[in-house]
Design a protein around this motif. Structure first.
Motif, mmCIF file in Angstrom:
data_model
loop_
_atom_site.group_PDB
_atom_site.id
_atom_site.type_symbol
_atom_site.label_atom_id
_atom_site.label_comp_id
_atom_site.label_asym_id
_atom_site.label_seq_id
_atom_site.Cartn_x
_atom_site.Cartn_y
_atom_site.Cartn_z
ATOM 1 N N THR A 59 1.132 -0.999 0.005
ATOM 2 C CA THR A 59 -0.240 0.001 0.012
ATOM 3 C C THR A 59 0.739 0.610 0.068
ATOM 4 O O THR A 59 2.511 1.093 0.058
ATOM 5 N N HIS A 60 0.760 2.405 -0.123
ATOM 6 C CA HIS A 60 1.202 3.810 -0.114
ATOM 7 C C HIS A 60 2.056 4.017 1.153
ATOM 8 O O HIS A 60 3.414 4.451 1.362
ATOM 9 N N ASN A 61 1.434 3.057 2.852
ATOM 10 C CA ASN A 61 2.980 2.849 4.039
ATOM 11 C C ASN A 61 3.137 1.620 3.944
ATOM 12 O O ASN A 61 4.231 1.678 4.754
ATOM 13 N N LYS A 62 2.649 0.325 2.755
ATOM 14 C CA LYS A 62 3.147 -0.719 3.962
ATOM 15 C C LYS A 62 3.475 -1.551 2.516
ATOM 16 O O LYS A 62 3.114 -1.616 1.275
ATOM 17 N N MET A 63 4.765 -2.669 2.835
ATOM 18 C CA MET A 63 4.889 -3.300 1.822
ATOM 19 C C MET A 63 4.963 -4.790 2.760
ATOM 20 O O MET A 63 5.356 -5.158 4.078
ATOM 21 N N ALA A 64 3.829 -6.081 2.344
ATOM 22 C CA ALA A 64 3.583 -7.106 3.074
ATOM 23 C C ALA A 64 4.584 -8.567 2.327
ATOM 24 O O ALA A 64 4.115 -8.504 0.908
ATOM 25 N N PHE A 65 5.786 -9.982 3.468
ATOM 26 C CA PHE A 65 6.075 -10.025 2.133
ATOM 27 C C PHE A 65 5.542 -11.924 2.866
ATOM 28 O O PHE A 65 4.873 -12.110 4.150
ATOM 29 N N VAL A 66 4.709 -12.534 2.082
ATOM 30 C CA VAL A 66 4.118 -13.984 1.978
ATOM 31 C C VAL A 66 5.535 -15.017 2.253
ATOM 32 O O VAL A 66 5.579 -15.272 1.343
ATOM 33 N N ILE A 67 5.165 -15.981 2.926
ATOM 34 C CA ILE A 67 6.596 -16.830 2.519
ATOM 35 C C ILE A 67 6.422 -18.318 3.818
ATOM 36 O O ILE A 67 5.502 -17.488 4.672
ATOM 37 N N SER A 68 7.051 -18.993 3.388
ATOM 38 C CA SER A 68 7.146 -20.162 5.133
ATOM 39 C C SER A 68 8.121 -19.903 6.162
ATOM 40 O O SER A 68 8.315 -19.145 6.458
ATOM 41 N N HIS A 69 6.682 -20.851 6.748
ATOM 42 C CA HIS A 69 6.767 -20.679 7.823
ATOM 43 C C HIS A 69 8.509 -20.917 8.094
ATOM 44 O O HIS A 69 9.050 -20.690 9.262
ATOM 45 N N GLU A 70 8.932 -21.790 7.882
ATOM 46 C CA GLU A 70 10.214 -22.746 7.510
ATOM 47 C C GLU A 70 11.414 -21.169 7.951
ATOM 48 O O GLU A 70 12.676 -21.145 8.489
ATOM 49 N N ASN A 71 11.172 -20.145 7.555
ATOM 50 C CA ASN A 71 12.054 -19.200 6.631
ATOM 51 C C ASN A 71 11.963 -17.757 6.924
ATOM 52 O O ASN A 71 12.154 -16.792 7.176
ATOM 53 N N ALA A 72 10.326 -17.723 8.223
ATOM 54 C CA ALA A 72 9.972 -16.841 8.725
ATOM 55 C C ALA A 72 11.077 -15.546 10.396
ATOM 56 O O ALA A 72 10.695 -14.924 9.504
ATOM 57 N N HIS A 73 11.870 -16.682 10.507
ATOM 58 C CA HIS A 73 12.151 -16.060 11.339
ATOM 59 C C HIS A 73 13.974 -15.615 10.714
ATOM 60 O O HIS A 73 13.747 -13.738 11.021
ATOM 61 N N ARG A 74 13.917 -15.982 9.466
ATOM 62 C CA ARG A 74 15.102 -15.492 9.116
ATOM 63 C C ARG A 74 15.206 -14.110 8.467
ATOM 64 O O ARG A 74 15.257 -13.243 8.150
#
Length: 219
Positions: A194-209
């Motif tokens: 959006t104008h002030n956000k960007m969101a990334f959907v990734i696998s749970h196993e890579n989430a913390h990295r």
């Protein structure tokens, strides 16, 4: 007649890992010339002198450094926070016009709320639904007659929210985020902004990295 300089520049630019390593000064240019010689000769249709190849690589790297210096990215004034949401389910379906949209609107009304994660994106004849895992059964039931293009569970969504106007005015900021994830071999299943956000959907196993990477991607 093919130009050696064109071959060298194209070879470097299309390989993002090589480009990054060259900019960091990690790659030995003489060794790189050795590895590129066979492909260069195939491109030129004739034998290529290693010295000429080396000089063209060196000039290409210098040109890239000049390009970088022309458009410095200012990040000092950008303030942001990173939030991670786990237990995410994503489904992509083929849109069939008003029928699909009516079901989508009903689904939206049912699951919308402060304790539900939901993002719906329409592109051409495809609809992407990213929502909390607890909505999976309902989603599959409501869209059971739709043509499912893909369906993935056990995902996480990492949202970067910018709290300053610098985000809109800074060139290359999205590229920086993608580049850092790419170098960490983190695959992005879906992205929305959006104008002030960007969101990334990734696998749970890579989430913390990915969370750690995005917390310092402007460093």
């Amino acid at each position: 007649m093919p130009r050696l300089s064109v071959f060298v520049k194209n070879s470097i630019v299309r390989d993002q890992t090589l480009l990054y390593l060259l900019r960091k000064g990690i790659i030995n240019l003489s060794a790189l010339a050795d590895s590129m010689k066979e492909d260069a000769e195939a491109f030129m249709g004739e034998p290529v002198n290693k010295g000429a190849l080396f000089m063209n690589i060196k000039r290409a790297v210098q040109d890239l450094e000049k390009d970088d210096s022309k458009q410095p990215i200012s990040v000092n004034s950008i303030d942001y926070e990173v939030v991670m949401t786990s237990s995410i389910f994503a489904i992509n379906i083929k849109s069939e016009g008003e029928v699909t949209r009516d079901i989508l609107n009903r689904f939206n009304r049912i699951v919308s709320g402060t304790d539900n994660f939901l993002n719906i994106t329409e592109s051409g004849d495809e609809i992407s639904i990213v929502t909390s895992e607890k909505n999976r059964v309902l989603c599959e039931e409501m869209f059971k007659k739709a043509q499912v293009l893909s369906k993935i569970s056990n995902l996480s969504c990492i949202v970067v929210t910018f709290r300053s106007s610098g985000f809109l005015e800074t060139e290359g900021i999205l590229y920086r985020a993608f580049k850092r994830l790419y170098y960490e071999n983190i695959n992005v299943y879906e992205i929305y902004s959006t104008h002030n956000k960007m969101a990334f959907v990734i696998s749970h196993e890579n989430a913390h990295r990915a969370y750690d990477v995005l917390n310092k991607f402007l460093d």
